[in-house]
Design a protein around this motif. Sequence first.
Motif, PDB file in Angstrom:
ATOM      1  N   GLU A 175       0.826  -1.213   0.000  1.00 35.57           N
ATOM      2  CA  GLU A 175       0.000   0.000   0.000  1.00 35.57           C
ATOM      3  C   GLU A 175       0.859   1.262   0.000  1.00 35.57           C
ATOM      4  O   GLU A 175       0.506   2.252  -0.630  1.00 35.57           O
ATOM      5  CB  GLU A 175      -0.924   0.015   1.214  1.00 35.57           C
ATOM      6  CG  GLU A 175      -2.025  -1.016   1.160  1.00 35.57           C
ATOM      7  CD  GLU A 175      -2.915  -0.967   2.390  1.00 35.57           C
ATOM      8  OE1 GLU A 175      -2.809  -0.012   3.189  1.00 35.57           O
ATOM      9  OE2 GLU A 175      -3.727  -1.886   2.548  1.00 35.57           O
ATOM     10  N   LYS A 176       1.980   1.232   0.730  1.00 40.29           N
ATOM     11  CA  LYS A 176       2.853   2.412   0.769  1.00 40.29           C
ATOM     12  C   LYS A 176       3.418   2.713  -0.610  1.00 40.29           C
ATOM     13  O   LYS A 176       3.470   3.871  -1.026  1.00 40.29           O
ATOM     14  CB  LYS A 176       3.993   2.206   1.767  1.00 40.29           C
ATOM     15  CG  LYS A 176       3.592   2.405   3.194  1.00 40.29           C
ATOM     16  CD  LYS A 176       4.804   2.390   4.104  1.00 40.29           C
ATOM     17  CE  LYS A 176       4.402   2.696   5.518  1.00 40.29           C
ATOM     18  NZ  LYS A 176       5.547   2.744   6.414  1.00 40.29           N
ATOM     19  N   ILE A 234      -0.221   0.823   4.940  1.00 41.76           N
ATOM     20  CA  ILE A 234      -0.113   2.197   5.417  1.00 41.76           C
ATOM     21  C   ILE A 234      -0.562   2.232   6.869  1.00 41.76           C
ATOM     22  O   ILE A 234      -1.658   1.806   7.203  1.00 41.76           O
ATOM     23  CB  ILE A 234      -0.955   3.150   4.555  1.00 41.76           C
ATOM     24  CG1 ILE A 234      -0.404   3.156   3.127  1.00 41.76           C
ATOM     25  CG2 ILE A 234      -0.956   4.553   5.139  1.00 41.76           C
ATOM     26  CD1 ILE A 234      -1.217   3.971   2.156  1.00 41.76           C
TER      27      ILE A 234
END
Length: 158
Positions: free
Chosen positions: A8-9, A71
Amino acid sequence: MALRIRSEKDLGSGLLYLLLGGAGFAIARDYGLGTAGRMGPGYFPTAISALLLLFGAVTLVRALLVEGPVIGAVNWKGLGLVTLSVCLFGALLSGAGLPAALAVLILVAAMASEKFALGPKAIAAMIALVLFCSIVFVKGLGVPMPLLGSWFAGTIIP
C-alpha cells in the motif's frame, strides 16, 4: 488474473509521484524548453517532472510485485510541524531575514521528531547549517534573499 496490491505504501507513493510529475508537466508546458546547452525556463521543471513520472511508474509496478507494509497511522504532529515550519519560513523570510527564518524552520521541523533534544551539539549543527545556507545561497549563488530583513533595518546595522 486479477492484480493484487502487495504494498500500500508503494501504491500511495507511486500515485503521488505520478500526480506531481503530471502537474509539473502541465505547469511547464507553456514555458520554452530550450536545449541542454541553452536551457529555457521550462527545461528543468520538465526534466524533474519526467523523473517523477518515471519513479511513479516504477513504484506502482513495485507495489504490484513486491510485498510491502500497509499504510500505518498518520503522524499528524510531525506532518503539522513540518508544514508549519515551511509556512513560518516563508512568512519570516522578508521581515526577519534568511538566518532567522532558517533557524525557526530548523527548530520547528526538528520538534516533529520524537528524539528532538535541544543540546549544544544540536545548536552548533543549526548554526553551521544556517551559516552554510546563507553563504552558499546568498553569497555564492546570488539568490535574492535578505540576510537581515526589514524588521531589523536600522536597528542592527545603520
